[in-house]
Design an enzyme around this catalytic site. Structure first.
Site, PDB file in Angstrom:
ATOM      1  N   SER A 184       0.847  -1.211   0.000  1.00  0.00           N
ATOM      2  CA  SER A 184       0.000   0.000   0.000  1.00  0.00           C
ATOM      3  C   SER A 184       0.870   1.244   0.000  1.00  0.00           C
ATOM      4  CB  SER A 184      -0.920  -0.007   1.221  1.00  0.00           C
ATOM      5  OG  SER A 184      -1.648  -1.196   1.255  1.00  0.00           O
ATOM      6  N   GLY A 190       0.431   1.361  -4.565  1.00  0.00           N
ATOM      7  CA  GLY A 190      -0.746   0.730  -3.970  1.00  0.00           C
ATOM      8  C   GLY A 190      -1.839   1.752  -3.664  1.00  0.00           C
ATOM      9  N   ARG A 195      15.577  -0.360  -4.302  1.00  0.00           N
ATOM     10  CA  ARG A 195      17.031  -0.498  -4.127  1.00  0.00           C
ATOM     11  C   ARG A 195      17.562   0.680  -3.323  1.00  0.00           C
ATOM     12  NH1 ARG A 195      20.955  -2.329  -8.987  1.00  0.00           N
ATOM     13  NH2 ARG A 195      20.863  -0.193  -9.623  1.00  0.00           N
ATOM     14  N   ILE A 245       3.525  -5.985 -10.160  1.00  0.00           N
ATOM     15  CA  ILE A 245       4.223  -4.738 -10.534  1.00  0.00           C
ATOM     16  C   ILE A 245       5.615  -4.701  -9.900  1.00  0.00           C
ATOM     17  CG2 ILE A 245       4.088  -2.216 -10.601  1.00  0.00           C
ATOM     18  CD1 ILE A 245       1.139  -2.283 -10.350  1.00  0.00           C
ATOM     19  N   ASN A 275       9.321  -4.980  -8.874  1.00  0.00           N
ATOM     20  CA  ASN A 275      10.545  -5.178  -9.655  1.00  0.00           C
ATOM     21  C   ASN A 275      11.514  -6.123  -8.959  1.00  0.00           C
ATOM     22  OD1 ASN A 275      10.510  -3.790 -12.120  1.00  0.00           O
ATOM     23  ND2 ASN A 275      10.650  -1.813 -11.066  1.00  0.00           N
ATOM     24  N   ARG A 311       4.338   5.887 -21.944  1.00  0.00           N
ATOM     25  CA  ARG A 311       5.434   6.875 -21.949  1.00  0.00           C
ATOM     26  C   ARG A 311       5.779   7.243 -23.387  1.00  0.00           C
ATOM     27  NH1 ARG A 311       8.616   3.941 -16.978  1.00  0.00           N
ATOM     28  NH2 ARG A 311       7.729   5.269 -15.373  1.00  0.00           N
ATOM     29  N   HIS A 365      11.040  -5.630 -19.130  1.00  0.00           N
ATOM     30  CA  HIS A 365      10.905  -4.274 -18.590  1.00  0.00           C
ATOM     31  C   HIS A 365      12.288  -3.803 -18.161  1.00  0.00           C
ATOM     32  CE1 HIS A 365       9.151  -0.823 -16.768  1.00  0.00           C
ATOM     33  NE2 HIS A 365       9.595  -1.129 -15.567  1.00  0.00           N
TER      34      HIS A 365
HETATM   35  P1  A3D Z   1       6.712   1.678  -2.076  1.00  0.00           P
HETATM   36  O1  A3D Z   1       6.045   2.999  -1.952  1.00  0.00           O
HETATM   37  O2  A3D Z   1       7.987   1.435  -1.351  1.00  0.00           O
HETATM   38  O3  A3D Z   1       5.640   0.545  -1.662  1.00  0.00           O
HETATM   39  C1  A3D Z   1       5.982  -0.791  -1.460  1.00  0.00           C
HETATM   40  C2  A3D Z   1       5.220  -1.259  -0.243  1.00  0.00           C
HETATM   41  O4  A3D Z   1       5.462  -2.657  -0.054  1.00  0.00           O
HETATM   42  C3  A3D Z   1       5.637  -0.564   1.063  1.00  0.00           C
HETATM   43  O5  A3D Z   1       4.535   0.114   1.634  1.00  0.00           O
HETATM   44  C4  A3D Z   1       6.114  -1.702   1.954  1.00  0.00           C
HETATM   45  O6  A3D Z   1       5.783  -1.542   3.323  1.00  0.00           O
HETATM   46  C5  A3D Z   1       5.374  -2.874   1.335  1.00  0.00           C
HETATM   47  N1  A3D Z   1       5.947  -4.171   1.708  1.00  0.00           N
HETATM   48  C6  A3D Z   1       7.234  -4.510   1.945  1.00  0.00           C
HETATM   49  N2  A3D Z   1       7.307  -5.806   2.291  1.00  0.00           N
HETATM   50  C7  A3D Z   1       6.045  -6.291   2.245  1.00  0.00           C
HETATM   51  C8  A3D Z   1       5.475  -7.562   2.493  1.00  0.00           C
HETATM   52  N3  A3D Z   1       6.227  -8.598   2.883  1.00  0.00           N
HETATM   53  N4  A3D Z   1       4.144  -7.699   2.345  1.00  0.00           N
HETATM   54  C9  A3D Z   1       3.382  -6.648   1.979  1.00  0.00           C
HETATM   55  N5  A3D Z   1       3.858  -5.426   1.725  1.00  0.00           N
HETATM   56  C10 A3D Z   1       5.174  -5.252   1.866  1.00  0.00           C
HETATM   57  O7  A3D Z   1       7.017   1.325  -3.597  1.00  0.00           O
HETATM   58  P2  A3D Z   1       6.135   1.690  -4.894  1.00  0.00           P
HETATM   59  O8  A3D Z   1       4.693   1.502  -4.577  1.00  0.00           O
HETATM   60  O9  A3D Z   1       6.608   2.976  -5.451  1.00  0.00           O
HETATM   61  O10 A3D Z   1       6.648   0.541  -5.893  1.00  0.00           O
HETATM   62  C11 A3D Z   1       6.304  -0.798  -5.662  1.00  0.00           C
HETATM   63  C12 A3D Z   1       7.074  -1.727  -6.590  1.00  0.00           C
HETATM   64  O11 A3D Z   1       6.738  -1.460  -7.940  1.00  0.00           O
HETATM   65  C13 A3D Z   1       8.605  -1.593  -6.501  1.00  0.00           C
HETATM   66  O12 A3D Z   1       9.174  -2.889  -6.557  1.00  0.00           O
HETATM   67  C14 A3D Z   1       8.959  -0.814  -7.767  1.00  0.00           C
HETATM   68  O13 A3D Z   1      10.261  -1.068  -8.211  1.00  0.00           O
HETATM   69  C15 A3D Z   1       7.927  -1.382  -8.716  1.00  0.00           C
HETATM   70  N6  A3D Z   1       7.652  -0.577  -9.910  1.00  0.00           N
HETATM   71  C16 A3D Z   1       7.479  -1.257 -11.076  1.00  0.00           C
HETATM   72  C17 A3D Z   1       7.189  -0.570 -12.235  1.00  0.00           C
HETATM   73  C18 A3D Z   1       6.986  -1.323 -13.505  1.00  0.00           C
HETATM   74  O14 A3D Z   1       6.733  -0.725 -14.514  1.00  0.00           O
HETATM   75  C19 A3D Z   1       7.107  -2.760 -13.509  1.00  0.00           C
HETATM   76  C20 A3D Z   1       7.088   0.833 -12.222  1.00  0.00           C
HETATM   77  C21 A3D Z   1       7.272   1.499 -11.010  1.00  0.00           C
HETATM   78  C22 A3D Z   1       7.554   0.780  -9.850  1.00  0.00           C
END
Ligand code: A3D
Length: 317
Positions: free
Chosen positions: A11, A15, A83, A119, A121, A152, A176
């Site tokens: 979330s 999320g 990362r 989603i 990575n 994009r 990706h």
């Molecule tokens: P972020 O705001 O850090 O949200 C990730 C959430 O996952 C955090 O709230 C964490 O607390 C939670 N989390 C960690 N461990 C667990 C667990 N065991 N169970 C449940 N929740 C957990 O990141 P974000 O929302 O910006 O990005 C999320 C992911 O998407 C990352 O891996 C990014 O690299 C990826 N991403 C992918 C794309 C693609 O186009 C594929 C684009 C942008 C981001």
């Protein structure tokens, strides 16, 4: 008739945006899951308080309990860590793989009939792991990347040509990452392919090369600007387009990370390809005839996906 149920595992930035757009589009009730105590509950309450202003009736639940996603129709997974300085790509892979395995087990337990969109990575490896560890059918587990990458590309073209984004359609294939393959031949402005626009003098080949390059590094450009995170609005909107196509059986043709069983000569890997998404999940992988040059780029991209997957323990079926 009960409203569809959408479970969001993770979330954070994406999320929460998924939850917001799900409400605005009235896709169904939303469960926000996260390991951080109180955070998904707080976001769920805030979004609930937004709903009267926007005029939608979505029920939001925030939780640390996986059982709340029981019988979800759609699960969108963003759980993971980004990362951090000093952390290698392999370190990230190991940490997120552990999280994805746990998520997969809970999906299997609580909502084995869901349509699952990954989603997290590194996307191509995580979606493969999510499928193999959950044991869900391959047509019900896919990854979001192509819709975002194409969006994009569409935006950059529209901006360059000063035309509406609505009229620009684009296709991006492959993994990706830097090896993704924006397909210029299949990218059009109101049906006019980009190469024809070059003949018409609207843009040059050099312009196209720059737009392709900017698309390939589109995620990195945003990370550099934000400094503390990565893109979240466009990734969330892209996953919602996929979820909506499933829930409303729209049968949209969208580029997604889908499991290949021989299409494009690839067997047993997830990779970005055009797919039809409808009530049965990924209903069809659309096979295009690639030119020798496109095919070469696609193979290079598949090879980088293969290396990533092989570096992820137990990722393959
Ligand atoms: P972020 O705001 O850090 O949200 C990730 C959430 O996952 C955090 O709230 C964490 O607390 C939670 N989390 C960690 N461990 C667990 C667990 N065991 N169970 C449940 N929740 C957990 O990141 P974000 O929302 O910006 O990005 C999320 C992911 O998407 C990352 O891996 C990014 O690299 C990826 N991403 C992918 C794309 C693609 O186009 C594929 C684009 C942008 C981001």
């Amino acid at each position: 008739m009960p409203r569809p149920k959408i479970a969001l595992v993770g979330s954070g930035a994406i999320g929460a945006t998924l939850a917001h757009i799900s409400g605005i589009k009235e896709l169904g009730d939303v469960v926000l899951f996260d390991i951080v105590e109180g955070m998904p509950q707080g976001k769920a309450l805030d979004l609930s308080q937004l709903s009267p202003v926007e005029g939608f009736d979505t029920k939001y639940t925030g939780t640390q309990d996986y059982s709340a996603m029981k019988d979800a129709d759609v699960v969108i997974v963003t759980a993971g860590v980004p990362r951090k300085p000093g952390m290698s790509r392999d370190d990230l892979l190991a940490i997120n793989a552990k999280i994805i395995r746990e998520v997969a087990t809970n999906i299997k337990t609580f909502c084995p009939n869901a349509f699952v969109i990954c989603i997290t990575n590194p996307l191509d490896a995580m979606v493969q792991l999510l499928q193999s560890a959950s044991g869900l059918p391959t047509n019900k587990v896919c990854g979001m990347a192509g819709v975002l990458d194409a969006s994009r590309f569409r935006y950059f073209i529209a901006e360059k040509l000063n035309v509406s984004v609505e009229d620009v359609s684009a296709l991006v294939m492959g993994g990706h990452g830097d090896t993704m393959v924006p397909l210029v031949r299949y990218t059009t402005v109101a049906g006019i392919p980009l190469p024809d626009l070059v003949s018409m003098g609207w843009l040059t080949q050099e312009d196209i090369d720059k737009l392709v390059e900017r698309t390939r590094f589109g995620g990195g450009e945003i990370v550099q600007l934000l400094k503390t995170g990565s893109a979240f609005y466009a990734p969330a909107a892209s996953a919602i387009a996929m979820a909506e196509s499933y829930l409303r059986d729209k049968k949209r043709l969208l580029p997604c990370a889908a499991y290949l069983t021989g299409q494009y000569g690839v067997n047993g890997f997830y990779c970005g390809v055009p797919c039809i998404i409808g009530k049965d999940g990924v209903e069809k992988v659309v096979e295009l005839k690639l030119t020798a040059e496109e095919d070469k780029m696609f193979r290079q991209s598949v090879e980088s996906v293969r290396q990533l997957v092989e570096a992820t323990p137990n990722a393959r079926l």
